[in-house]
Design an enzyme around this catalytic site. Structure first.
Site, mmCIF file in Angstrom:
data_model
loop_
_atom_site.group_PDB
_atom_site.id
_atom_site.type_symbol
_atom_site.label_atom_id
_atom_site.label_comp_id
_atom_site.label_asym_id
_atom_site.label_seq_id
_atom_site.Cartn_x
_atom_site.Cartn_y
_atom_site.Cartn_z
ATOM 1 C CG ASP A 78 69.051 34.788 -6.781
ATOM 2 O OD1 ASP A 78 68.803 33.766 -6.133
ATOM 3 O OD2 ASP A 78 69.496 34.765 -7.948
ATOM 4 C CD GLU A 108 76.829 37.063 -6.079
ATOM 5 O OE1 GLU A 108 76.158 36.079 -6.417
ATOM 6 O OE2 GLU A 108 77.328 37.883 -6.890
ATOM 7 C CE1 TYR A 116 69.686 27.940 -13.294
ATOM 8 C CE2 TYR A 116 69.402 29.330 -11.365
ATOM 9 C CZ TYR A 116 70.216 28.734 -12.302
ATOM 10 O OH TYR A 116 71.584 28.927 -12.237
ATOM 11 C CG ASP A 143 72.295 30.462 -9.110
ATOM 12 O OD1 ASP A 143 72.136 30.556 -10.352
ATOM 13 O OD2 ASP A 143 71.556 31.024 -8.283
ATOM 14 C CE1 TYR A 197 66.939 33.147 -16.335
ATOM 15 C CE2 TYR A 197 66.752 30.777 -16.104
ATOM 16 C CZ TYR A 197 67.087 32.003 -15.576
ATOM 17 O OH TYR A 197 67.571 32.090 -14.312
HETATM 18 N N1 SPM Z 1 69.377 32.392 -9.024
HETATM 19 C C1 SPM Z 1 69.148 32.842 -10.329
HETATM 20 C C2 SPM Z 1 70.411 33.171 -11.034
HETATM 21 C C3 SPM Z 1 70.312 32.813 -12.461
HETATM 22 N N2 SPM Z 1 71.445 32.156 -12.958
HETATM 23 C C4 SPM Z 1 71.316 31.729 -14.344
HETATM 24 C C5 SPM Z 1 71.026 32.847 -15.262
HETATM 25 C C6 SPM Z 1 71.081 32.463 -16.718
HETATM 26 C C7 SPM Z 1 70.663 33.591 -17.581
HETATM 27 N N3 SPM Z 1 70.750 33.318 -18.978
HETATM 28 C C8 SPM Z 1 70.011 32.238 -19.479
HETATM 29 C C9 SPM Z 1 70.178 32.101 -20.951
HETATM 30 C C10 SPM Z 1 69.179 31.134 -21.494
HETATM 31 N N4 SPM Z 1 69.144 31.141 -22.893
#
Ligand code: SPM
Length: 296
Positions: free
Chosen positions: A92, A112, A67, A161, A229
């Site tokens: 983070d 943030e 990600y 993010d 995820y």
């Molecule tokens: N740096 C990491 C932060 C994450 N940001 C995105 C988080 C998304 C969480 N939900 C995802 C849902 C997927 N189905």
């Protein structure tokens, strides 16, 4: 923890009824409520540390690279000379870590909303929070919406993010925020935003891409695999007024490429190839994969 077993954390969501993603945990390291959200940090048995905000997994150390690399390198390699960067969210430090790999970058602002997320990650997750140690980074604790309102025509790349569009992240998915980002980037600047999953949240993706297209002449949707995820994938929306964001205009040096585990110029292009239902969701405002999905 879930009812499955005292050791398991299970992400259960109304957005994904009847299913759960469960991660086995050894120990809970942090459990606190801030004015913005409930923060939990776990030491898992097999996936390293795991950050959970309002019961939603934000990362596990095991696969966070997918990600963070895609969210950072898709826009940065679409720009020939990215110097001034803004990260909204990302408390983070993982996206900072990736942005800082680019030698052309001179300054990185990070805004943030929740100071506690930064504090927790700096204390317990140095593998990601190392991004804060780069001398080019300036951190603001505050509302990303307000931050962007106060900046005009100054960023080469803005990266959002965010968490999901429920809770503190909600405002970052709307029309007004995308209009403000357009003012905050330089005319040839690029935005990259957390684009959810066309499998899991197709209505969100459909609406988001309609907003992106309304504000940016060039746009695309990329996705990456993130096993921890729910649904296993997450997307990135890219937009620009002047730059084609579908193809990288630079390649990582061999030294940088050797440090990366997900991004390549080839995956930059390939990440835009969607399954048939994904094409309909992203580009035609259509429904999800379920045959009964009506588009509403
Ligand atoms: N740096 C990491 C932060 C994450 N940001 C995105 C988080 C998304 C969480 N939900 C995802 C849902 C997927 N189905």
């Amino acid at each position: 923890m879930s009812q499955l077993d005292a050791q398991w954390f299970a992400e259960v969501s109304d957005m994904w009824p009847g299913r759960a993603l469960a991660i086995n945990c050894r120990k809970k390291l942090v459990d606190c409520q801030t004015p913005y959200q409930h923060i939990e940090l776990y030491e898992t048995t097999d996936c390293g540390k795991m950050l959970v905000l309002d019961d939603v997994i934000q990362f596990t150390e095991d696969d966070e690279f997918a990600y963070q690399e895609m969210l950072a390198h898709l826009p940065l390699f679409s720009h020939p000379d990215p110097r001034n960067i803004l990260v909204i969210g990302g408390g983070d430090g993982g996206v900072l870590r990736e942005v800082a790999r680019h030698d052309s970058v001179e300054h990185i602002d990070l805004c943030e909303i929740d100071a506690k997320v930064v504090e927790v990650c700096r204390q317990y997750v140095p593998s990601m929070a190392c991004g804060f140690d780069d001398p080019r980074v300036a951190v603001t604790i505050g509302d990303g919406f307000q931050f962007i309102r106060d900046h005009r025509n100054c960023y080469d790349v803005i990266i959002v993010d965010s968490s999901d569009p429920i809770g503190p992240g909600e405002k970052l998915f709307g029309d007004e925020f995308y209009a403000l980002m357009k003012e905050a980037i330089k005319p040839d600047g690029i935005i990259a935003t957390q684009g959810e999953s066309f499998f899991m949240h197709w209505q969100v993706v459909r609406d988001l891409m309609q907003v992106v297209r309304r504000h940016y002449r060039y746009s695309t949707y990329c996705y990456m695999m993130v096993p921890t995820y729910p649904g296993g994938t997450l997307g990135v929306c890219l937009g620009s007024q002047q730059r084609d964001v579908t193809v990288p205009c630079r390649r990582p040096s061999p030294e940088l490429q050797a440090q990366l585990r997900y991004y390549t110029p080839e995956i930059h292009r390939a990440a835009q190839i969607l399954p048939a239902f994904g094409e309909r969701v992203v580009y035609e405002g259509g429904g999800g994969y379920n045959r009964n999905a009506s588009g509403n």
